[in-house]
Each structure stands twice: as structure tokens, then as C-alpha cells.
Enzyme design. Sequence first.
Site, PDB file in Angstrom:
ATOM      1  N   TYR A  66       0.825  -1.209   0.000  1.00 11.26           N
ATOM      2  CA  TYR A  66       0.000   0.000   0.000  1.00 11.26           C
ATOM      3  C   TYR A  66       0.857   1.256   0.000  1.00 11.26           C
ATOM      4  O   TYR A  66       0.454   2.278  -0.533  1.00 11.26           O
ATOM      5  CB  TYR A  66      -0.907   0.017   1.237  1.00 11.26           C
ATOM      6  CG  TYR A  66      -2.200  -0.736   1.090  1.00 11.26           C
ATOM      7  CD1 TYR A  66      -2.201  -2.105   0.828  1.00 11.26           C
ATOM      8  CD2 TYR A  66      -3.427  -0.092   1.217  1.00 11.26           C
ATOM      9  CE1 TYR A  66      -3.386  -2.804   0.705  1.00 11.26           C
ATOM     10  CE2 TYR A  66      -4.612  -0.785   1.095  1.00 11.26           C
ATOM     11  CZ  TYR A  66      -4.596  -2.137   0.842  1.00 11.26           C
ATOM     12  OH  TYR A  66      -5.769  -2.819   0.720  1.00 11.26           O
ATOM     13  N   LYS A  83       3.588 -15.580   3.053  1.00 12.27           N
ATOM     14  CA  LYS A  83       3.822 -16.332   1.815  1.00 12.27           C
ATOM     15  C   LYS A  83       5.329 -16.539   1.737  1.00 12.27           C
ATOM     16  O   LYS A  83       6.001 -16.145   0.774  1.00 12.27           O
ATOM     17  CB  LYS A  83       3.258 -15.529   0.629  1.00 12.27           C
ATOM     18  CG  LYS A  83       3.266 -16.259  -0.693  1.00 12.27           C
ATOM     19  CD  LYS A  83       2.234 -17.368  -0.798  1.00 12.27           C
ATOM     20  CE  LYS A  83       2.428 -18.131  -2.097  1.00 12.27           C
ATOM     21  NZ  LYS A  83       1.641 -19.381  -2.161  1.00 12.27           N
ATOM     22  N   ASP A 103      -2.403 -18.556   1.117  1.00 14.59           N
ATOM     23  CA  ASP A 103      -3.369 -19.295   0.290  1.00 14.59           C
ATOM     24  C   ASP A 103      -4.048 -20.372   1.129  1.00 14.59           C
ATOM     25  O   ASP A 103      -5.258 -20.589   1.057  1.00 14.59           O
ATOM     26  CB  ASP A 103      -2.703 -19.864  -0.977  1.00 14.59           C
ATOM     27  CG  ASP A 103      -1.358 -20.536  -0.714  1.00 14.59           C
ATOM     28  OD1 ASP A 103      -0.853 -20.462   0.428  1.00 14.59           O
ATOM     29  OD2 ASP A 103      -0.808 -21.132  -1.657  1.00 14.59           O
ATOM     30  N   ASP A 107      -6.093  -7.247   4.143  1.00 20.07           N
ATOM     31  CA  ASP A 107      -7.239  -6.643   3.468  1.00 20.07           C
ATOM     32  C   ASP A 107      -8.120  -7.740   2.874  1.00 20.07           C
ATOM     33  O   ASP A 107      -9.332  -7.760   3.064  1.00 20.07           O
ATOM     34  CB  ASP A 107      -6.736  -5.701   2.366  1.00 20.07           C
ATOM     35  CG  ASP A 107      -7.880  -5.067   1.612  1.00 20.07           C
ATOM     36  OD1 ASP A 107      -8.829  -4.606   2.277  1.00 20.07           O
ATOM     37  OD2 ASP A 107      -7.836  -5.036   0.368  1.00 20.07           O
ATOM     38  N   ASP A 161     -11.985  -9.391   4.430  1.00 21.44           N
ATOM     39  CA  ASP A 161     -13.261  -9.406   3.694  1.00 21.44           C
ATOM     40  C   ASP A 161     -13.822 -10.822   3.692  1.00 21.44           C
ATOM     41  O   ASP A 161     -15.017 -11.046   3.896  1.00 21.44           O
ATOM     42  CB  ASP A 161     -13.075  -8.940   2.242  1.00 21.44           C
ATOM     43  CG  ASP A 161     -13.455  -7.478   2.045  1.00 21.44           C
ATOM     44  OD1 ASP A 161     -13.232  -6.690   2.969  1.00 21.44           O
ATOM     45  OD2 ASP A 161     -13.973  -7.137   0.952  1.00 21.44           O
TER      46      ASP A 161
HETATM   47  C1  IPM Z   1     -10.347  -1.580   4.038  1.00 24.03           C
HETATM   48  C2  IPM Z   1     -10.624  -0.984   2.686  1.00 24.03           C
HETATM   49  C3  IPM Z   1      -9.492  -0.057   2.319  1.00 24.03           C
HETATM   50  C4  IPM Z   1      -8.218  -0.880   2.264  1.00 24.03           C
HETATM   51  C5  IPM Z   1      -9.706   0.710   1.005  1.00 24.03           C
HETATM   52  C6  IPM Z   1     -11.006   1.470   1.007  1.00 24.03           C
HETATM   53  C7  IPM Z   1      -8.545   1.622   0.706  1.00 24.03           C
HETATM   54  O1  IPM Z   1     -10.822  -1.978   1.729  1.00 24.03           O
HETATM   55  O2  IPM Z   1     -10.299  -0.810   5.030  1.00 24.03           O
HETATM   56  O3  IPM Z   1     -10.193  -2.789   4.141  1.00 24.03           O
HETATM   57  O4  IPM Z   1      -7.914  -1.497   1.238  1.00 24.03           O
HETATM   58  O5  IPM Z   1      -7.519  -0.898   3.275  1.00 24.03           O
HETATM   59 MN    MN Z   2     -10.687  -3.981   2.514  1.00 24.90          MN
END
Ligand code: IPM
Ligand code: MN
Length: 351
Positions: free
Chosen positions: A142, A187, A219, A243, A247
Site C-alpha cells: 500500500y 507467503k 493461500d 485486506d 473481507d
Molecule cells: C479496508 C478498505 C481499504 C483498504 C480501502 C477502502 C482503501 O478496503 O479498510 O479494508 O484497502 O484498506
Molecule cells: Mn478492505
Amino acid sequence: MKLKIAVLPGDGIGPEISVQGVKTLDAVAKRFGDEFTYTYALCGAAAIDAVGDPFPAETLKVCQEADAVLFSAVGHPKFDNNPEAKVRPEQGLLAMRKQLGLFANIRPVETFKCLLHKSPLRAELVEGADFVCIRELTGGMYFGEKLEGTEKAYDTNLYTRPEVERILRVAYDYARRRRNHLTVVDKANVLASSRLWRKVAQEMAPQYPDVKTDYMYVDNAAMRLIQDPKFFDVMVTENTFGDILTDEASVISGSMGLLPSASVGEDTPVFEPIHGSWPEAAGKNIANPLAQILSAAMLLEYFGLAEQGAAIRKAVAASLEEGAVTPDIDPKSTGTTESVGQWIADYILSH
Ligand code: IPM
Ligand code: MN
């Protein structure tokens, strides 16, 4: 307790859920005799539109002068499909993390019994899953050196030893307060940066003999999360892997609209839902405010206000049990962002 809270509503559904977060905090203050004051500031697309910068200097100042930040969401579709856009709402979030030194992002994943049927996984796999993902937040791809050409582009996944050490310390402290099990996700079979992570973790592990440390390739971790989520207690990983995995982890509980997070580090901590700005729902009063409300609980717990945090959690659990929810949880429900927030506030005041 007196707390100065910076409120950053941001974009999309952000402003609506933000109102419910503040309403919840006000109910807590009234019920427990605390004093919370709020200062609002712009970020994301809203800030780009107003002043051309997704994280203006004025917003940084408001955050630095506060005890905590209650953040909602940023992002707007007009930027998403435009690779030429020079400024993006998401840069505001990244700037905030970097400028406040928020290197640790704590994302707890809990399941609620009454929502087990909403999980894409079978109930018996999910029931009782309870773990925390600790995501490094200010390093890696990032923020590493980038080249963005038309024929060639790269992002550098740079990590230094002190960056790895400090996030591992946070992770070990969490593991100690929980079930003493830490999984370091990397990884290391391919990436040099991951081998540094693993080396540092292997050096630190003996300092935490009470914690069982294991190592897992990312993975494999992605697979394990859906095959056996109960395996995990505390998971720690780098920015990009974190990240993606969070999710994935968030849907295990049945709704992404339920999961809060805390970002902590050097300066003012930030508390925010893990979901995004859901622009399609903006202004419709249908977004689930619970992740924002639970972010407020994490905020209070961070300052040692355990009873206040528990009051919010109890109210959220009751709203789920009693069906005072938005349609993402129960499609037949007529609950709105506003009505669910009000239900929670009323519950806190009357219990
Ligand atoms: C998160 C989001 C952010 C990230 C985006 C919106 C930049 O997906 O907080 O997980 O990738 O960190
Ligand atoms: Mn995210």
C-alpha cells in the site's frame, strides 16, 4: 469519562450510519454519566468535492486534537472506473492511517447465533467461531515505492524489522488476552518480505512461551478460514493479505454490516466499520448501522469503559434476537438505519 471524539462521516452510507453511531454514544453518555463531545470533519469524496483533498490538513488537526476518531466510510463510484483520476477518496483513508501512525488494524470476527443461517458456511462450521484478525496497516504494498507507467507498473512490498516486530507485539498481546493461539500468515515460500516476517516471528515466539504460535501460508489460510474458521484465535498478517482475508472472514458471521474494527498505533485511534460506503444505498435509510454502532463499543472499550461497551453489545444482540434489524439481515424487516439506531439507543437508556 470525558472524551473528545472526531467524527468523520465520509461518503455513501457513511453519513447515515455515523448519525446512529453518535446517537448510540449519546445514549451511553446519558445512561452512564459520561461526557462525549464531537467535532465533525470531512474526508473522502466529500472532502475532494469541498476542498480538493480526500484528507485535508484541517481534518488531520481535528483527529490529532481528539481522543478518538469515529470513522464511517469513504468511496464514490465516480472514481472507481476511472484509472486516470488523480485523487481518490480511498487516498483519504490511507493518508489518515499513515499520518496518525495507525499500524495495527484489529478486526474481530464474531458469530451471532440467530444469524447462523445467514452465513454462506454450514452452521456447524461457523457456530462458536470467534477470532481476531490483526492486519498491519501502514506498510507493505500500500505504501511502498510505486511505478505507474502505461507499459510497466509495480508496487513494492517493503517491510522493515521494527514494523514487523511492533505488529507482532500487538498480536501476541491479543493472543494472551484470548485463547493463547497466534497464527502468523505469510507467503514465505515465495516472498522475501514474508520470510522476514517469519524470521522475526520465530525469534519472538520464545518470548511468549504461553502462546502457541503457528505459521500458515496465505493461500492455505484463505482455505482454512472457510473450511474450519474455529481453528483461529488471533491471526496476524501484512497489509494486503489482511485486506483480502478480512473481507473473506467478515462474511462468515452472516453479514458484513456487523463487523467493526479499530486501528491503533502512535496517534489518535480510529474506530470504523469494515464495510465500505455502499453508494447504491446512500440516502435510502436502509444501511445496517450495527458495524458502526459496534465500532463505538470498541472505542469505549479502548478507553477502559467496559460496562459501557457491554451495554452497546447487549443492545445489539437484543436487536438481532428481537428482529429490530435492517433488510440485509432479514429481507422481510421494515427496519431502517434510523429505526435500528433508535432501537439501540432506547434499549441502552432503558436497561
Ligand atoms: C479496508 C478498505 C481499504 C483498504 C480501502 C477502502 C482503501 O478496503 O479498510 O479494508 O484497502 O484498506
Ligand atoms: Mn478492505
